[in-house]
Design an enzyme around this catalytic site. Structure first.
Site, PDB file in Angstrom:
ATOM      1  N   ARG A  28     -10.123   4.526  -0.619  1.00  0.00           N
ATOM      2  CA  ARG A  28     -10.184   6.149  -0.737  1.00  0.00           C
ATOM      3  C   ARG A  28     -11.993   6.391  -0.994  1.00  0.00           C
ATOM      4  O   ARG A  28     -12.107   7.457  -1.259  1.00  0.00           O
ATOM      5  CB  ARG A  28      -9.410   6.333  -1.683  1.00  0.00           C
ATOM      6  CG  ARG A  28      -8.023   6.447  -1.437  1.00  0.00           C
ATOM      7  CD  ARG A  28      -7.267   7.371  -2.362  1.00  0.00           C
ATOM      8  NE  ARG A  28      -5.802   7.752  -2.016  1.00  0.00           N
ATOM      9  CZ  ARG A  28      -4.693   7.631  -2.862  1.00  0.00           C
ATOM     10  NH1 ARG A  28      -4.794   7.582  -4.038  1.00  0.00           N
ATOM     11  NH2 ARG A  28      -3.624   7.806  -2.403  1.00  0.00           N
ATOM     12  N   GLU A  40      -4.450   0.987   6.309  1.00  0.00           N
ATOM     13  CA  GLU A  40      -3.115   1.411   6.785  1.00  0.00           C
ATOM     14  C   GLU A  40      -2.214   0.473   7.318  1.00  0.00           C
ATOM     15  O   GLU A  40      -0.912   0.473   7.192  1.00  0.00           O
ATOM     16  CB  GLU A  40      -3.258   2.736   7.733  1.00  0.00           C
ATOM     17  CG  GLU A  40      -3.745   4.068   7.092  1.00  0.00           C
ATOM     18  CD  GLU A  40      -2.771   4.630   5.964  1.00  0.00           C
ATOM     19  OE1 GLU A  40      -1.579   4.432   6.090  1.00  0.00           O
ATOM     20  OE2 GLU A  40      -3.117   5.244   5.452  1.00  0.00           O
ATOM     21  N   THR A  46       3.059  -4.044   2.736  1.00  0.00           N
ATOM     22  CA  THR A  46       2.696  -4.580   1.712  1.00  0.00           C
ATOM     23  C   THR A  46       2.365  -3.783   0.740  1.00  0.00           C
ATOM     24  O   THR A  46       1.915  -2.529   0.931  1.00  0.00           O
ATOM     25  CB  THR A  46       1.442  -5.565   2.068  1.00  0.00           C
ATOM     26  OG1 THR A  46       1.564  -6.136   3.169  1.00  0.00           O
ATOM     27  CG2 THR A  46       0.826  -6.489   1.081  1.00  0.00           C
ATOM     28  N   LEU A  83       0.026 -12.339   3.914  1.00  0.00           N
ATOM     29  CA  LEU A  83       0.512 -11.059   4.077  1.00  0.00           C
ATOM     30  C   LEU A  83       1.614 -10.827   5.020  1.00  0.00           C
ATOM     31  O   LEU A  83       2.458  -9.834   4.705  1.00  0.00           O
ATOM     32  CB  LEU A  83      -0.713 -10.076   4.624  1.00  0.00           C
ATOM     33  CG  LEU A  83      -1.700  -9.513   3.711  1.00  0.00           C
ATOM     34  CD1 LEU A  83      -2.864  -8.858   4.294  1.00  0.00           C
ATOM     35  CD2 LEU A  83      -1.297  -8.423   2.591  1.00  0.00           C
ATOM     36  N   TYR A 123       2.350   7.668  12.931  1.00  0.00           N
ATOM     37  CA  TYR A 123       1.783   7.563  11.505  1.00  0.00           C
ATOM     38  C   TYR A 123       0.454   7.316  11.470  1.00  0.00           C
ATOM     39  O   TYR A 123      -0.163   7.916  10.653  1.00  0.00           O
ATOM     40  CB  TYR A 123       2.763   6.882  10.575  1.00  0.00           C
ATOM     41  CG  TYR A 123       2.348   6.656   9.427  1.00  0.00           C
ATOM     42  CD1 TYR A 123       2.522   7.670   8.472  1.00  0.00           C
ATOM     43  CD2 TYR A 123       1.701   5.679   8.821  1.00  0.00           C
ATOM     44  CE1 TYR A 123       2.047   7.425   6.977  1.00  0.00           C
ATOM     45  CE2 TYR A 123       1.093   5.501   7.680  1.00  0.00           C
ATOM     46  CZ  TYR A 123       1.045   6.306   6.711  1.00  0.00           C
ATOM     47  OH  TYR A 123       0.542   6.273   5.608  1.00  0.00           O
ATOM     48  N   ASP A 141       5.987   9.045   7.453  1.00  0.00           N
ATOM     49  CA  ASP A 141       6.596   7.625   7.280  1.00  0.00           C
ATOM     50  C   ASP A 141       7.749   7.648   6.350  1.00  0.00           C
ATOM     51  O   ASP A 141       8.122   8.738   6.038  1.00  0.00           O
ATOM     52  CB  ASP A 141       5.531   6.441   6.908  1.00  0.00           C
ATOM     53  CG  ASP A 141       5.217   6.840   5.462  1.00  0.00           C
ATOM     54  OD1 ASP A 141       5.299   7.754   4.931  1.00  0.00           O
ATOM     55  OD2 ASP A 141       4.431   5.724   4.636  1.00  0.00           O
ATOM     56  N   CYS A 195       7.756  10.518  -6.700  1.00  0.00           N
ATOM     57  CA  CYS A 195       8.958  10.774  -5.861  1.00  0.00           C
ATOM     58  C   CYS A 195       9.208   9.336  -5.270  1.00  0.00           C
ATOM     59  O   CYS A 195       9.553   9.347  -4.358  1.00  0.00           O
ATOM     60  CB  CYS A 195       8.718  11.783  -4.901  1.00  0.00           C
ATOM     61  SG  CYS A 195      10.260  12.470  -4.216  1.00  0.00           S
ATOM     62  N   CYS A 202      10.897  13.706 -11.781  1.00  0.00           N
ATOM     63  CA  CYS A 202      11.023  15.271 -11.485  1.00  0.00           C
ATOM     64  C   CYS A 202      10.240  15.978 -12.637  1.00  0.00           C
ATOM     65  O   CYS A 202       9.499  17.092 -12.302  1.00  0.00           O
ATOM     66  CB  CYS A 202      12.192  15.974 -11.119  1.00  0.00           C
ATOM     67  SG  CYS A 202      12.967  14.966  -9.799  1.00  0.00           S
ATOM     68  N   CYS A 205       6.691  16.164 -11.804  1.00  0.00           N
ATOM     69  CA  CYS A 205       6.090  16.539 -10.352  1.00  0.00           C
ATOM     70  C   CYS A 205       5.445  17.988 -10.455  1.00  0.00           C
ATOM     71  O   CYS A 205       6.096  18.852 -11.053  1.00  0.00           O
ATOM     72  CB  CYS A 205       7.550  16.379  -9.717  1.00  0.00           C
ATOM     73  SG  CYS A 205       7.151  16.936  -7.770  1.00  0.00           S
ATOM     74  N   CYS A 211      11.453  22.179  -4.876  1.00  0.00           N
ATOM     75  CA  CYS A 211      12.348  20.949  -4.618  1.00  0.00           C
ATOM     76  C   CYS A 211      13.838  21.537  -4.511  1.00  0.00           C
ATOM     77  O   CYS A 211      14.509  21.614  -5.681  1.00  0.00           O
ATOM     78  CB  CYS A 211      11.984  19.928  -5.464  1.00  0.00           C
ATOM     79  SG  CYS A 211      12.943  18.581  -4.811  1.00  0.00           S
TER      80      CYS A 211
HETATM   81  S1  SF4 Z   1      10.951  17.473  -7.977  1.00  0.00           S
HETATM   82 FE1  SF4 Z   1      11.625  16.961  -5.842  1.00  0.00          FE
HETATM   83  S2  SF4 Z   1       9.891  16.268  -4.802  1.00  0.00           S
HETATM   84 FE2  SF4 Z   1       9.504  16.374  -6.994  1.00  0.00          FE
HETATM   85  S3  SF4 Z   1       9.713  14.146  -7.811  1.00  0.00           S
HETATM   86 FE3  SF4 Z   1      11.544  15.241  -8.020  1.00  0.00          FE
HETATM   87  S4  SF4 Z   1      12.887  15.037  -6.008  1.00  0.00           S
HETATM   88 FE4  SF4 Z   1      10.522  14.522  -5.738  1.00  0.00          FE
END
Ligand code: SF4
Length: 373
Positions: A28, A40, A46, A83, A123, A141, A195, A202, A205, A211
């Protein structure tokens, strides 16, 4: 699907979270397409933590596309050794050679050209083009598909072609047009850190309010389980020659490996790398191995080799559950076998070998140490 203001808020929240909490990973810190491509490919099978030291060592030895293209294949495989899934390394080098031959050593920027490179699918192409060049391609993916399935409460087998198309449509619609590279990484990061397949977090999140899976209380059950391919049991017997200096023999990578191999196809199981003489068995392993060795050492004196069982090794490759029975064979002088190389048993990794072969060597060494205790 989200639209208008909702979509704008969704993007803002996810990007804001990513910029604040993203993991500092070596790939990154660069926009070099070669480095992003390498990461990638390594990450395809891995985990991040396991890939980092390989990534750094690989780049020290092969810092650019030209160096990789010009290197002996055996050396590339040696730096990949450990690997697994070695076709990734072979394709990486083939692609580097094509980039040198067709694109003057510069990583191509057109999607068609990128997709024509060996080992690069939709991907990987989308990841490189968006992260390195800011092109608008959404990644999809298994990781991102899981996030999208939960966000949209999409049921069924995600790999089923219609469902996958629907997921790609969603991924394209969510993609942030101004920062597609960051957006793709944010989606991947959400799938990798919050996730996750089991127990999505969640409460932490940033996009939980959008969601559908969470709202319906089914997030943890998504994606729904796919039918697993039945496991096939395979038994192999391997010969570990050892002379008085504890040197052994490895056979070279098989040249004419079949494309579509049976479950017990030995060249596939040793990842088409250097390996001990090995046979697939379903009767008495020592008898079958001895018959194979007789052919290999024909005309070199004692063909009545004494095979000492040296434990048992378990290894799994995709749907195969492999048991390998190593047999140690003490000899005064190692037989000469066409194309084979003699190497120290303790240091077989001076040649490119697979994890399976390394485990066999460990088992043979452990059995010998046990006997001498
Ligand atoms: S709220 Fe939905 S998108 Fe966020 S971690 Fe939970 S399941 Fe995943």
């Amino acid at each position: 699907m989200l639209h208008g203001r909702e979509l704008a808020t969704f993007r803002k929240r996810l990007l804001g979270w990513f910029r604040q909490f993203r993991r500092d990973l070596p790939w990154r810190r660069t926009e070099d397409p070669y480095r992003i491509w390498l990461s990638e490919i390594m990450l395809q099978q891995t985990r991040v933590a396991a890939a980092i030291p390989y990534y750094e060592r690989f780049l020290e030895r092969f810092p650019d596309i030209q160096t990789l293209a010009a290197a002996p294949q055996g050396e590339v495989l040696r730096f990949w050794s450990g690997l697994g899934y070695y076709s990734r390394a072979r394709n990486l080098q083939k692609a580097a050679q094509r980039i040198v031959a067709k694109h003057g050593g510069q990583f191509p920027t057109r999607a068609d050209d990128v997709l024509a490179l060996p080992g690069i699918g939709n991907y990987t192409a989308a990841a490189i083009l968006s992260i390195a060049f800011g092109e608008k391609h959404a990644v999809l993916d298994g990781n991102v598909a899981r996030v999208l399935a939960r966000l949209g409460a999409i049921r069924g087998d995600l790999r089923e072609s219609q469902t996958w198309k629907e997921l790609q449509k969603n991924a394209n619609a969510y993609l942030h047009p101004k920062v597609p590279g960051d957006w793709n990484q944010a989606m991947m990061e959400l799938g990798a850190t919050l996730c996750t397949p089991k127990s999505p977090q969640c409460l932490l999140c940033p996009v939980s309010q959008f969601c559908e899976g969470r709202k319906l209380g089914i997030a943890e059950c998504l994606p729904e389980k796919r039918k697993k391919r039945a496991t096939v049991e395979v038994t192999l017997a391997a010969a570990i020659f050892a002379d008085e200096n504890n040197r052994t023999i490895l056979l070279p990578p098989p040249v004419h490996a079949k494309e579509r191999a049976s479950a017990d196809h030995v060249p596939t199981l040793v990842s088409k790398m250097w390996h001990f003489p090995t046979v697939s068995v379903n009767g008495d392993p020592a008898t079958k191995l001895r018959a194979c060795l007789r052919e290999l050492v024909r005309g070199q004196g004692d063909e009545n080799l004494r095979l000492a069982p040296s434990g048992k090794v378990r290894h799994a490759v995709t749907y195969r559950d492999i048991t390998i029975l190593p047999f140690r064979i003490h000899v005064k002088k190692l037989p000469r076998i066409k194309g084979a190389q003699q190497v120290p048993l303790r240091d077989i990794s001076i040649l490119p070998v697979s994890n399976l072969t390394r485990k066999v060597a460990h088992a043979a060494l452990a059995a010998a140490a046990h006997l001498s205790d």
